[in-house]
Design a protein around this motif. Structure first.
Motif: not given
Length: 153
Positions: A50-64
């Protein structure tokens, strides 16, 4: 006021160890916003495939992630450091919604900006099924174990 997350590079052994322990402590809160605040606003990640870019995507990724990986408990160990980079090995244990327990082993490569925020994270992770009785990690690291290495097997 600019964002700042000491210790800053270039790292010494002591400051690299502090950075690794701070990351472990933050991830064990399972608070996506708290964890994401340690990364630059445009941080890039590779986490498995999985490739994640930026804080908002980090938050979404970690939430899931923490909705799937229940009772997550993590240990990180310093592997190497140089200037603005740190390499760690880690393992964490968790169970899925079906009650199956897992130990996830991996390595991370971290790169930091001058303010001590992580701008890049590369994580390679493998999962091994374990029994609940085979667990070794039960919650955050006790304070008297800070800086201690963990057996990887």
């Amino acid at each position: 006021m600019p964002e700042d997350r000491p210790p800053h590079p270039p790292f010494t052994r002591e400051t690299a160890l502090r950075k690794v322990q701070a990351a472990e402590d933050a991830w064990n809160t399972r608070d996506p916003r708290r964890v994401a605040s340690a990364y630059t606003r445009d941080s890039t990640w590779r986490n498995r495939d999985v490739f994640v870019n930026g804080r908002e995507e980090i938050v979404a990724f970690l939430t899931q992630k923490w909705e799937r990986e229940l009772d997550y408990a993590l240990r990180k160990s310093l592997w190497a450091f140089h200037e603005d980079r740190i390499a760690v090995r880690f393992q964490y244990e968790w169970h899925d919604a079906g009650g199956r327990w897992w130990r996830s082993h991996g390595n991370e490569l971290w790169e930091f900006d001058e303010r001590g925020l992580m701008r890049r994270r590369e994580a390679s992770i493998n999962d091994v099924a374990i029994t609940e009785g085979g667990r070794r990690i039960h919650g955050p690291r006790p304070a008297d174990e800070y800086g201690a290495d963990i057996p990887i097997r």
